[in-house]
Scaffold this active site. Sequence first.
Site, PDB file in Angstrom:
ATOM      1  N   GLU A 174       5.256   5.915 -14.314  1.00 20.34           N
ATOM      2  CA  GLU A 174       5.155   7.315 -14.794  1.00 20.34           C
ATOM      3  C   GLU A 174       5.805   8.281 -13.806  1.00 20.34           C
ATOM      4  O   GLU A 174       5.349   9.410 -13.636  1.00 20.34           O
ATOM      5  CB  GLU A 174       3.703   7.752 -15.058  1.00 20.34           C
ATOM      6  CG  GLU A 174       2.775   6.756 -15.698  1.00 20.34           C
ATOM      7  CD  GLU A 174       3.289   6.219 -17.008  1.00 20.34           C
ATOM      8  OE1 GLU A 174       4.306   6.716 -17.530  1.00 20.34           O
ATOM      9  OE2 GLU A 174       2.681   5.256 -17.510  1.00 20.34           O
TER      10      GLU A 174
ATOM     11  N   ARG B 100     -21.729  -6.930   7.816  1.00 17.81           N
ATOM     12  CA  ARG B 100     -20.968  -7.891   8.603  1.00 17.81           C
ATOM     13  C   ARG B 100     -21.192  -7.680  10.101  1.00 17.81           C
ATOM     14  O   ARG B 100     -20.971  -6.576  10.611  1.00 17.81           O
ATOM     15  CB  ARG B 100     -19.479  -7.723   8.278  1.00 17.81           C
ATOM     16  CG  ARG B 100     -18.541  -8.573   9.117  1.00 17.81           C
ATOM     17  CD  ARG B 100     -18.634 -10.029   8.715  1.00 17.81           C
ATOM     18  NE  ARG B 100     -17.622 -10.825   9.407  1.00 17.81           N
ATOM     19  CZ  ARG B 100     -17.655 -12.137   9.434  1.00 17.81           C
ATOM     20  NH1 ARG B 100     -18.628 -12.815   8.832  1.00 17.81           N
ATOM     21  NH2 ARG B 100     -16.714 -12.811  10.050  1.00 17.81           N
TER      22      ARG B 100
ATOM     23  N   GLY C  32      19.018   0.288 -17.024  1.00 20.07           N
ATOM     24  CA  GLY C  32      19.792   1.286 -16.293  1.00 20.07           C
ATOM     25  C   GLY C  32      19.162   2.673 -16.289  1.00 20.07           C
ATOM     26  O   GLY C  32      19.728   3.609 -15.730  1.00 20.07           O
TER      27      GLY C  32
END
Length: 392
Positions: free
Chosen positions: A364, A265, A128
């Site tokens: 955090e 690529r 909670g």
Amino acid sequence: MDMRLTATDRDLATKARDFAEQILIPLEDECEEHDGLTPGSHASAKQAVLDWDFAAINHTEANGGKGYDTFQVMLIEEQWGRATGALWDIPWRPSIPLAAGTEAQKDRYLRPACRGERRDAYAITEAGAGSDVTYVETTAVRDGDGWVLNGTKWHVTSGDVADFLLVHAHVDGDPAKATVFLVDKDTPGVSVVRTPKYMHTFVFEHPIFAFEDVRVGDDQVLGEVGGGFELTKDWFVEERIMIGARTMGASTRALELSLEFAQRREQFGKPIVEFQAIEFMLADMAAEIMAAKSLLYRVCWEAARGGIDRKQLHAKASAVKLVCSETAGRVIDKAVQIHGGRGYMREQPVERLYRELRVDRIWEGTSEIQRVVIGNELRKRGVEAYTGWPAG
Ligand SMILES: Cc1cc2nc3c(=O)[nH]c(=O)nc-3n(C[C@H](O)[C@H](O)[C@H](O)COP(=O)(O)OP(=O)(O)OC[C@H]3O[C@@H](n4cnc5c(N)ncnc54)[C@H](O)[C@@H]3O)c2cc1C
């Protein structure tokens, strides 16, 4: 204005980069495949931390650490943040509030933790109580010459490898008497409720702990009774800055990999980097990293060498965490897009970083809570912390 790194700082960052490349990154595949490391790999990585002299980079030499300042700790963490699997958490960085302990507490907890003989984890959050720490329901009640703790703590990062916990509790259930207790994990009444799985692959776990009639002595109160909120705030400030550092290291790696991939690529007869849609993504990634990293370095420089006070640092650390973590989220999203289907494969670092960087906008203090801190600073002291510039 001289913004160049000193030779000492540059060498430290290079050494941290080498540690990431030679020790942490080679463990990534094992960590991803086995959802963690084997005991053997853990042991050799731990030994490497000692051999490379990277134990407890964030504490003073008197307390058993390496004595680096906040700017230097940030430079190191930035490089370690390149590694996936949260392997950056292998080198232990004992919680900064441990420095507020008595000499006896430092001898019992902090100095052995710096040497790597003990390990801490910080237990604040509850079912909670998340963003609002005053909702904590873990209580500490006076009993004879000690205290009895009761409560449940969630998401305790590295609680599986820790052997003691910093437990944020309310004395007599009173939020005005928030207090941090040093609790050895083998104390009767401490147990793991369960160890949930999370989105990211993390070298350690985040167990839920229960504390049932856990008795601790007066010598296990860290700082003052009622001083817990300030200690926990110090922890948040350091962690928010380190999140800024690691997200910049991770973003830089994602950009490097994306540029390299886009040059290699080929589709439609040319390297995809030649499509402006791809080039513009790379350009946005580079520019945003430059902006966020500049903020990170500036605030860390102020914290270490600019004479900033504690309140200002708290206010600025929120800006660092907000900007760096949100930047990293945008950068890694583009990195996955540039890699196409390969970007969705777990064997690719960008896929792992995509999952791992998500939590940096949550733990955090969420991005919303960082904005709440910044808003409070604006209302109380005006815009200077964010729009001003340090003067000599
Ligand atoms: C992987 C992981 C590791 C963690 N490690 C630790 C640890 O080691 N120790 C520890 O104590 N905790 C740890 N945490 C907990 C973490 O710090 C909390 O999850 C975080 O602070 C958010 O709290 P909450 O999850 O309860 O979300 P809530 O507080 O319930 O927030 C839910 C949503 O509401 C928003 N919200 C809440 N209040 C406001 C407001 N005032 N204004 C606007 N929006 C608001 C939030 O931003 C969020 O979007 C960890 C969490 C994770 C996921």
